[in-house]
Design a protein around this motif. Structure first.
Motif, PDB file in Angstrom:
ATOM      1  N   VAL A  30       0.844  -1.217   0.000  1.00 23.45           N
ATOM      2  CA  VAL A  30       0.000   0.000   0.000  1.00 23.45           C
ATOM      3  C   VAL A  30       0.868   1.251   0.000  1.00 23.45           C
ATOM      4  O   VAL A  30       0.602   2.224  -0.734  1.00 23.45           O
ATOM      5  CB  VAL A  30      -0.946  -0.025   1.222  1.00 23.45           C
ATOM      6  N   TRP A  31       1.941   1.196   0.830  1.00 29.99           N
ATOM      7  CA  TRP A  31       2.817   2.384   0.875  1.00 29.99           C
ATOM      8  C   TRP A  31       3.495   2.607  -0.476  1.00 29.99           C
ATOM      9  O   TRP A  31       3.603   3.734  -0.965  1.00 29.99           O
ATOM     10  CB  TRP A  31       3.856   2.167   1.966  1.00 29.99           C
ATOM     11  N   GLY A  32       3.969   1.535  -1.104  1.00 31.17           N
ATOM     12  CA  GLY A  32       4.630   1.682  -2.392  1.00 31.17           C
ATOM     13  C   GLY A  32       3.673   2.140  -3.477  1.00 31.17           C
ATOM     14  O   GLY A  32       4.051   2.947  -4.354  1.00 31.17           O
ATOM     15  N   ALA A  33       2.447   1.675  -3.440  1.00 28.75           N
ATOM     16  CA  ALA A  33       1.468   2.100  -4.447  1.00 28.75           C
ATOM     17  C   ALA A  33       1.100   3.564  -4.275  1.00 28.75           C
ATOM     18  O   ALA A  33       0.929   4.305  -5.261  1.00 28.75           O
ATOM     19  CB  ALA A  33       0.222   1.217  -4.353  1.00 28.75           C
ATOM     20  N   SER A  34       0.988   4.035  -3.010  1.00 26.55           N
ATOM     21  CA  SER A  34       0.611   5.427  -2.765  1.00 26.55           C
ATOM     22  C   SER A  34       1.744   6.389  -3.111  1.00 26.55           C
ATOM     23  O   SER A  34       1.495   7.541  -3.489  1.00 26.55           O
ATOM     24  CB  SER A  34       0.188   5.602  -1.305  1.00 26.55           C
ATOM     25  N   HIS A  35       2.993   5.950  -2.975  1.00 26.81           N
ATOM     26  CA  HIS A  35       4.140   6.801  -3.281  1.00 26.81           C
ATOM     27  C   HIS A  35       4.780   6.471  -4.627  1.00 26.81           C
ATOM     28  O   HIS A  35       5.869   6.985  -4.933  1.00 26.81           O
ATOM     29  CB  HIS A  35       5.188   6.689  -2.173  1.00 26.81           C
ATOM     30  N   ASN A  36       4.120   5.585  -5.377  1.00 24.74           N
ATOM     31  CA  ASN A  36       4.615   5.205  -6.700  1.00 24.74           C
ATOM     32  C   ASN A  36       6.041   4.643  -6.610  1.00 24.74           C
ATOM     33  O   ASN A  36       6.902   4.953  -7.440  1.00 24.74           O
ATOM     34  CB  ASN A  36       4.569   6.400  -7.667  1.00 24.74           C
ATOM     35  N   MET A  37       6.251   3.772  -5.585  1.00 20.13           N
ATOM     36  CA  MET A  37       7.559   3.154  -5.382  1.00 20.13           C
ATOM     37  C   MET A  37       7.497   1.705  -5.913  1.00 20.13           C
ATOM     38  O   MET A  37       7.047   0.783  -5.252  1.00 20.13           O
ATOM     39  CB  MET A  37       7.934   3.160  -3.897  1.00 20.13           C
ATOM     40  N   ILE A  38       7.943   1.534  -7.155  1.00 20.03           N
ATOM     41  CA  ILE A  38       7.878   0.226  -7.795  1.00 20.03           C
ATOM     42  C   ILE A  38       8.726  -0.814  -7.065  1.00 20.03           C
ATOM     43  O   ILE A  38       8.277  -1.962  -6.873  1.00 20.03           O
ATOM     44  CB  ILE A  38       8.307   0.331  -9.266  1.00 20.03           C
ATOM     45  N   PRO A  39       9.957  -0.483  -6.643  1.00 16.80           N
ATOM     46  CA  PRO A  39      10.760  -1.484  -5.914  1.00 16.80           C
ATOM     47  C   PRO A  39      10.052  -1.992  -4.651  1.00 16.80           C
ATOM     48  O   PRO A  39      10.122  -3.181  -4.336  1.00 16.80           O
ATOM     49  CB  PRO A  39      12.052  -0.744  -5.585  1.00 16.80           C
ATOM     50  N   ALA A  40       9.403  -1.103  -3.930  1.00 15.31           N
ATOM     51  CA  ALA A  40       8.701  -1.525  -2.707  1.00 15.31           C
ATOM     52  C   ALA A  40       7.566  -2.474  -3.045  1.00 15.31           C
ATOM     53  O   ALA A  40       7.325  -3.470  -2.340  1.00 15.31           O
ATOM     54  CB  ALA A  40       8.174  -0.302  -1.956  1.00 15.31           C
ATOM     55  N   ILE A  41       6.879  -2.183  -4.137  1.00 15.01           N
ATOM     56  CA  ILE A  41       5.768  -3.063  -4.552  1.00 15.01           C
ATOM     57  C   ILE A  41       6.315  -4.444  -4.939  1.00 15.01           C
ATOM     58  O   ILE A  41       5.746  -5.485  -4.577  1.00 15.01           O
ATOM     59  CB  ILE A  41       4.999  -2.433  -5.716  1.00 15.01           C
ATOM     60  N   VAL A  42       7.422  -4.460  -5.690  1.00 16.10           N
ATOM     61  CA  VAL A  42       8.017  -5.735  -6.110  1.00 16.10           C
ATOM     62  C   VAL A  42       8.473  -6.541  -4.903  1.00 16.10           C
ATOM     63  O   VAL A  42       8.231  -7.768  -4.817  1.00 16.10           O
ATOM     64  CB  VAL A  42       9.191  -5.471  -7.071  1.00 16.10           C
ATOM     65  N   VAL A  43       9.125  -5.908  -3.935  1.00 17.61           N
ATOM     66  CA  VAL A  43       9.581  -6.598  -2.726  1.00 17.61           C
ATOM     67  C   VAL A  43       8.393  -7.169  -1.960  1.00 17.61           C
ATOM     68  O   VAL A  43       8.421  -8.317  -1.484  1.00 17.61           O
ATOM     69  CB  VAL A  43      10.400  -5.645  -1.846  1.00 17.61           C
ATOM     70  N   ALA A  44       7.329  -6.386  -1.851  1.00 18.45           N
ATOM     71  CA  ALA A  44       6.143  -6.856  -1.127  1.00 18.45           C
ATOM     72  C   ALA A  44       5.529  -8.079  -1.803  1.00 18.45           C
ATOM     73  O   ALA A  44       5.141  -9.053  -1.132  1.00 18.45           O
ATOM     74  CB  ALA A  44       5.119  -5.726  -1.018  1.00 18.45           C
ATOM     75  N   VAL A  45       5.470  -8.048  -3.124  1.00 22.39           N
ATOM     76  CA  VAL A  45       4.894  -9.180  -3.851  1.00 22.39           C
ATOM     77  C   VAL A  45       5.782 -10.417  -3.706  1.00 22.39           C
ATOM     78  O   VAL A  45       5.280 -11.532  -3.498  1.00 22.39           O
ATOM     79  CB  VAL A  45       4.695  -8.814  -5.332  1.00 22.39           C
ATOM     80  N   ILE A  46       7.097 -10.251  -3.823  1.00 22.01           N
ATOM     81  CA  ILE A  46       8.012 -11.398  -3.721  1.00 22.01           C
ATOM     82  C   ILE A  46       7.954 -12.011  -2.331  1.00 22.01           C
ATOM     83  O   ILE A  46       7.856 -13.244  -2.174  1.00 22.01           O
ATOM     84  CB  ILE A  46       9.446 -10.968  -4.078  1.00 22.01           C
ATOM     85  N   VAL A  47       8.026 -11.161  -1.304  1.00 20.60           N
ATOM     86  CA  VAL A  47       7.975 -11.684   0.074  1.00 20.60           C
ATOM     87  C   VAL A  47       6.646 -12.389   0.338  1.00 20.60           C
ATOM     88  O   VAL A  47       6.596 -13.450   0.964  1.00 20.60           O
ATOM     89  CB  VAL A  47       8.201 -10.548   1.078  1.00 20.60           C
ATOM     90  N   PHE A  48       5.555 -11.805  -0.177  1.00 14.29           N
ATOM     91  CA  PHE A  48       4.239 -12.421   0.009  1.00 14.29           C
ATOM     92  C   PHE A  48       4.198 -13.807  -0.648  1.00 14.29           C
ATOM     93  O   PHE A  48       3.679 -14.773  -0.065  1.00 14.29           O
ATOM     94  CB  PHE A  48       3.162 -11.513  -0.594  1.00 14.29           C
ATOM     95  N   ALA A  49       4.755 -13.931  -1.859  1.00 15.57           N
ATOM     96  CA  ALA A  49       4.747 -15.206  -2.561  1.00 15.57           C
ATOM     97  C   ALA A  49       5.596 -16.241  -1.838  1.00 15.57           C
ATOM     98  O   ALA A  49       5.219 -17.420  -1.725  1.00 15.57           O
ATOM     99  CB  ALA A  49       5.247 -15.022  -3.986  1.00 15.57           C
ATOM    100  N   VAL A  50       6.778 -15.796  -1.327  1.00 17.90           N
ATOM    101  CA  VAL A  50       7.648 -16.739  -0.609  1.00 17.90           C
ATOM    102  C   VAL A  50       6.979 -17.236   0.662  1.00 17.90           C
ATOM    103  O   VAL A  50       6.980 -18.440   0.964  1.00 17.90           O
ATOM    104  CB  VAL A  50       8.996 -16.074  -0.298  1.00 17.90           C
TER     105      VAL A  50
END
Length: 288
Positions: A30-50
């Motif tokens: 949510v924080w990465g989406a609100s601040h348009n931080m693509i790396p944060a979004i990618v990290v969140a998705v990867i950690v969630f999948a793991v």
């Protein structure tokens, strides 16, 4: 192949940790989406999948249950610790009950040691003691228990006569403890390779086959009559001997051989007769 202990951890602390990681991933996304931080979004998705993949390592173990684990086809051990557990997510798992179970065999028609056709069935109480052997040594251990138990019961029944006609000779009907012990040993010998322990095995049904049941009943009745008459005769002879001995010792009456034979005959008739005797009073002398 013998059972070994599998490595696993208590699942509750790890479950709490994973929940916190899921919440952190959601907050980061949510924080990465609100601040348009693509790396944060990618990290969140990867950690969630793991973390989601690691959740495959959770499993439950009930009381008196074992969970057999395989890693790419290789046996990795058995977990018996009850409760929520966590292990390698690549493990495939199979639950095996360790509870005591029982089943009643079907009524088998076999020939006993004398060649007489009989019907026999048994109740077998068993449980799995080695999960590795139960799973990997046989294809279906429950079906294996049923088939091998009936096979052992059939072989045991062929080694003993239904009813013994000789004193001391074991038979299916008269020597229950010996038959039970032999049956348990026969079944255990067959089921030991499947990791199964036989706790008890007892005959639940035993009868002659219908085609000879009536003839065997008549034979048993004749044997019982002969045995009863034998006991009666033995007792009568003993009583006659005792009566003659006491008459002689106490000098109550002196009998010659002819009168002794007559007395023996009369006493045996009275003691061995099936009907009540009718007394005859002699109003004359002993010899008339």
């Amino acid at each position: 192949m013998n059972e070994t202990r599998a490595s696993s951890l208590s699942g509750i602390p790890i479950a709490v940790l994973f929940v916190l990681l899921f919440l952190g991933c959601a907050a980061l996304f949510v924080w990465g989406a609100s601040h348009n931080m693509i790396p944060a979004i990618v990290v969140a998705v990867i950690v969630f999948a793991v973390v989601a993949f690691l959740c495959r390592g959770f499993f439950q173990v009930q009381p008196n249950q074992g969970v057999v684990m395989l890693l790419f086809g290789r046996y990795a051990g058995t977990a018996r610790e009850t409760g929520l557990r966590c292990t390698n997510p690549f493990y495939s798992k199979r639950a095996v009950s360790l509870r005591v179970r029982n089943f009643e065999s079907s009524r088998l028609k076999v020939n006993d040691a004398d060649g007489n056709p009989i019907e026999i069935a048994a109740v077998i109480v068993w449980q799995v003691v080695d999960t590795a052997e139960a799973v990997f040594q046989v294809d279906d251990y429950e079906n294996y228990v049923h088939i091998q138990s009936e096979s052992a019961l059939r072989q045991m029944a062929q080694n003993y006569p239904y009813d013994s006609h000789e004193d001391g000779k074991p038979s299916l009907r008269s020597h229950g403890d010996e038959i039970t012990r032999h049956l348990c040993e026969q079944i255990q010998e067959r089921l030991g390779k499947a990791g199964v322990e036989v706790l008890e095995a007892r005959i639940s049904h035993l009868a002659y086959a219908q085609e000879i049941a009536q003839a065997m009943l008549q034979r048993q009745q004749a044997g019982a009559i002969i045995a009863a008459r034998t006991r009666i005769v033995e007792g009568a002879v003993s009583m006659v001997q005792m009566a003659l001995a006491q008459l002689s010792e106490q000098h109550i009456v002196e009998l010659d051989e002819e009168r002794r034979a007559a007395m023996v005959s009369n006493l045996l008739v009275v003691l061995c007769g099936e009907r009540g005797t009718q007394p005859v009073l002699n109003t004359g002398t002993l010899y008339q």
